[in-house]
Design a protein around this motif. Sequence first.
Motif, PDB file in Angstrom:
ATOM      1  N   TYR A 198       0.837  -1.199   0.000  1.00  0.00           N
ATOM      2  CA  TYR A 198       0.000   0.000   0.000  1.00  0.00           C
ATOM      3  C   TYR A 198       0.875   1.254   0.000  1.00  0.00           C
ATOM      4  N   ALA A 199       1.930   1.239   0.815  1.00  0.00           N
ATOM      5  CA  ALA A 199       2.827   2.391   0.896  1.00  0.00           C
ATOM      6  C   ALA A 199       3.545   2.642  -0.426  1.00  0.00           C
ATOM      7  N   VAL A 200       4.011   1.577  -1.064  1.00  0.00           N
ATOM      8  CA  VAL A 200       4.702   1.716  -2.347  1.00  0.00           C
ATOM      9  C   VAL A 200       3.748   2.251  -3.412  1.00  0.00           C
ATOM     10  N   GLY A 201       2.516   1.735  -3.406  1.00  0.00           N
ATOM     11  CA  GLY A 201       1.523   2.228  -4.351  1.00  0.00           C
ATOM     12  C   GLY A 201       1.252   3.715  -4.174  1.00  0.00           C
ATOM     13  N   TYR A 202       1.174   4.139  -2.907  1.00  0.00           N
ATOM     14  CA  TYR A 202       0.947   5.560  -2.631  1.00  0.00           C
ATOM     15  C   TYR A 202       2.133   6.411  -3.095  1.00  0.00           C
ATOM     16  N   MET A 203       3.333   5.917  -2.840  1.00  0.00           N
ATOM     17  CA  MET A 203       4.534   6.663  -3.237  1.00  0.00           C
ATOM     18  C   MET A 203       4.593   6.878  -4.743  1.00  0.00           C
ATOM     19  N   LYS A 204       4.128   5.897  -5.491  1.00  0.00           N
ATOM     20  CA  LYS A 204       4.172   6.011  -6.954  1.00  0.00           C
ATOM     21  C   LYS A 204       3.182   7.046  -7.477  1.00  0.00           C
ATOM     22  N   GLU A 205       2.153   7.345  -6.699  1.00  0.00           N
ATOM     23  CA  GLU A 205       1.139   8.313  -7.107  1.00  0.00           C
ATOM     24  C   GLU A 205       1.362   9.696  -6.510  1.00  0.00           C
ATOM     25  N   ARG A 206       2.103   9.787  -5.421  1.00  0.00           N
ATOM     26  CA  ARG A 206       2.262  11.032  -4.661  1.00  0.00           C
ATOM     27  C   ARG A 206       3.176  12.009  -5.390  1.00  0.00           C
ATOM     28  N   THR A 207       2.738  13.229  -5.476  1.00  0.00           N
ATOM     29  CA  THR A 207       3.578  14.302  -6.015  1.00  0.00           C
ATOM     30  C   THR A 207       3.645  15.432  -5.002  1.00  0.00           C
TER      31      THR A 207
END
Length: 275
Positions: free
Chosen positions: A260-269
């Motif tokens: 979940y954290a990795v998925g969020y990091m890939k979307e976060r700007t």
Amino acid sequence: MSQQPITLTDEQREFRAVMRQFVSDKITPLAGDIDRDAEYSWATFEALKSMELTALSYPEEYGGSGATLVDQAIAAEELARGCASTSLQFLISKLGMLPVINFGSEELRRTYIPRMCSGESQCSYGLSEPDAGSDVASMSTKAVADGDAWIIDGTKCWITNAGISDLYTIFARTSPDRHTGITAFLVKAEWGVQVDKLEHKLGIKGSPTGVIRLDGVRVPDSHRIGEVGQGFAAAMHTLDRSRPTIGAQAVGIAQGALDYAVGYMKERTTFGRPI
């Protein structure tokens, strides 16, 4: 004696892939609502039954799949990766039934293990008490012989699946001897097991944890598990054999959080660019 390699077999990798797809399709989409509602999910339990996962951990001669401990750990890990509460639905009845499998009479095994395999019944493990957690030999729940039955009085706490299970494996003191004065019993909820309260928890909210009470509950001697005084040994034997799948559950929860954290990091700007 041949040693099993410290890697998964091709069949186990295939099983893991099947489990991962099943969890992705049927379990993970429900996980958020389960946690928010803090209620037991019969939908996920029915999904487990549809995949025959309720039978996975039990011997074939009683209707189970006879899966190895590694296979059971794979299932626990993949379920926990998608929903910690659902992983407990898979694990808890096996914990409750391990004393029956390893110490119970053939009559008990043939009567109740098939019910676990089909998902018709669920079982909780009643060992800990308010003043006897890690030091379970200090338990005060008592069982007194009364003809061909036992009268059980006492309170058990931190009971997973409290109020959902229709069977409870209860450990009670049958003599003053610290370690050889404890005996195990398989108790039907309908005989008088009462749920005093359910705990409010920070997580795994779809799996109820509660305090149960037995006031003069009469249990037939046919539902005694093992010999009189063998309960402490049965309890420790059971905990030893349940720890590997609990470890797998913890790994699955951690992997789900990391995913979940990795998925969020890939979307976060931030500041106009991805982090």
